[in-house]
Design a protein around this motif. Sequence first.
Motif, PDB file in Angstrom:
ATOM      1  N   VAL A   1       3.749   2.923  -0.352  1.00 54.81           N
ATOM      2  CA  VAL A   1       2.923   2.344   0.675  1.00 54.81           C
ATOM      3  C   VAL A   1       2.913   3.349   1.901  1.00 54.81           C
ATOM      4  O   VAL A   1       4.150   3.524   2.328  1.00 54.81           O
ATOM      5  CB  VAL A   1       3.327   1.068   0.786  1.00 54.81           C
ATOM      6  CG1 VAL A   1       2.479   0.377   2.221  1.00 54.81           C
ATOM      7  CG2 VAL A   1       3.269   0.065  -0.070  1.00 54.81           C
TER       8      VAL A   1
ATOM      9  N   TYR B   1       0.563  -5.686  -6.449  1.00 56.85           N
ATOM     10  CA  TYR B   1       0.378  -4.611  -5.868  1.00 56.85           C
ATOM     11  C   TYR B   1      -0.841  -3.604  -6.646  1.00 56.85           C
ATOM     12  O   TYR B   1      -1.564  -2.600  -6.235  1.00 56.85           O
ATOM     13  CB  TYR B   1       1.613  -3.523  -5.914  1.00 56.85           C
ATOM     14  CG  TYR B   1       1.518  -2.174  -5.287  1.00 56.85           C
ATOM     15  CD1 TYR B   1       1.344  -1.730  -4.061  1.00 56.85           C
ATOM     16  CD2 TYR B   1       1.520  -1.071  -6.322  1.00 56.85           C
ATOM     17  CE1 TYR B   1       1.241  -0.764  -3.649  1.00 56.85           C
ATOM     18  CE2 TYR B   1       1.180   0.133  -5.693  1.00 56.85           C
ATOM     19  CZ  TYR B   1       1.200   0.418  -4.358  1.00 56.85           C
ATOM     20  OH  TYR B   1       1.134   1.656  -4.114  1.00 56.85           O
TER      21      TYR B   1
ATOM     22  N   SER C   1      -3.872  -7.558   5.868  1.00 56.98           N
ATOM     23  CA  SER C   1      -2.821  -7.747   4.474  1.00 56.98           C
ATOM     24  C   SER C   1      -2.968  -9.111   4.035  1.00 56.98           C
ATOM     25  O   SER C   1      -3.234  -9.416   2.848  1.00 56.98           O
ATOM     26  CB  SER C   1      -1.317  -7.475   4.915  1.00 56.98           C
ATOM     27  OG  SER C   1      -1.232  -6.090   5.240  1.00 56.98           O
TER      28      SER C   1
ATOM     29  N   TYR D   1      -3.638  -3.765  -4.708  1.00 61.01           N
ATOM     30  CA  TYR D   1      -3.728  -2.899  -3.406  1.00 61.01           C
ATOM     31  C   TYR D   1      -4.658  -1.989  -3.156  1.00 61.01           C
ATOM     32  O   TYR D   1      -4.562  -0.907  -4.111  1.00 61.01           O
ATOM     33  CB  TYR D   1      -2.363  -2.473  -2.938  1.00 61.01           C
ATOM     34  CG  TYR D   1      -2.015  -1.800  -1.897  1.00 61.01           C
ATOM     35  CD1 TYR D   1      -2.191  -2.693  -0.648  1.00 61.01           C
ATOM     36  CD2 TYR D   1      -1.631  -0.538  -1.701  1.00 61.01           C
ATOM     37  CE1 TYR D   1      -1.986  -2.077   0.485  1.00 61.01           C
ATOM     38  CE2 TYR D   1      -1.555   0.124  -0.355  1.00 61.01           C
ATOM     39  CZ  TYR D   1      -1.589  -0.690   0.787  1.00 61.01           C
ATOM     40  OH  TYR D   1      -1.114  -0.023   2.005  1.00 61.01           O
TER      41      TYR D   1
ATOM     42  N   GLU E   1       1.487  -5.998  -0.686  1.00 60.45           N
ATOM     43  CA  GLU E   1       2.115  -4.635  -0.393  1.00 60.45           C
ATOM     44  C   GLU E   1       3.752  -4.678  -0.984  1.00 60.45           C
ATOM     45  O   GLU E   1       4.379  -3.639  -0.867  1.00 60.45           O
ATOM     46  CB  GLU E   1       2.180  -4.233   1.052  1.00 60.45           C
ATOM     47  CG  GLU E   1       1.059  -3.990   1.828  1.00 60.45           C
ATOM     48  CD  GLU E   1       1.201  -3.495   3.086  1.00 60.45           C
ATOM     49  OE1 GLU E   1       2.238  -3.546   3.636  1.00 60.45           O
ATOM     50  OE2 GLU E   1      -0.011  -3.361   3.807  1.00 60.45           O
TER      51      GLU E   1
END
Length: 287
Positions: A247, A272, A258, A275, A266
């Motif tokens: 990240v 993830y 977010s 993401y 994250e």
Amino acid sequence: YRVIMKKTIILCITFAFFSCTENPFGGDKKIADKTITGRVKLEQVEYYPKEYHGGVFVWSDGLGLKTKTDIDGSFELVLPASNDPSNGAIIDGDYKIYFFLGNYKISTVNITFAAGQVVNDDKVINLEGELRRDVSMRREVGVHTIVTPEVISSDYDNSIKIMVTVTPDRTEIYCNLRKVENRGSTTYTGLLIKNIVTNQLIYKVDIDSASVMREYMDRPMQKLEIDFDYIGLNLPKGTYEIIPYLVLDRNDIPSHISQAMGPGIETFSENYLNYPFYRTGGKFVIQ
């Protein structure tokens, strides 16, 4: 009898006419959904062609709308049809749309609404809600993963070697990743293995004593080596992708973006996988 039939036919024709144009019992004509549309392209990417890319997160907190770009880089935000705020419609004013990828600089577009309509701007957007120019995004850091071996037989009983090459495009790039530091040595870890067809998490490569740490990324590139033992894993036949947990440490992300992408996105977890991040390589096949 003929008179009755004639009136019935006229009534049917009248109802058919109204059903095609408006509600005969009172109501407005049906109109198509209003949208904001455009295309996003990434710098330093040869894709679809002309750098267009899917998976970019498109979001506006003020509009309460979000989506992701399609494979050709296109996106569509569907706006409320009414100008009545009680129905969730858009209040007149200025709004900002954000375009986010974890390893790219955020791009924004500013638009204005008046009387429930998009205000025409010769440099930004037309009355139909179409952006007049592609949204361009500048890369901050590149990530490429090499898996050795790339093809694994069912009786393979050795380790799998992972080489993650991180290429910063500017100075002062820091990334959060999983590692263990012990007496001057560093052991990297933190891999997610997903099935490419189902997009489901299959396995996590990690060390119990590892934690997320911030690390400076050297230019022109930094290589992270990670090995893990394949014995006992016994993945079924198929195509997989190894995703390194990484990240970019940044302070340009607006509040709540977010949360808009999803809780815990994250963190080193299955979340993830969603993401938004552009990376290359990492694929391998189990035969």
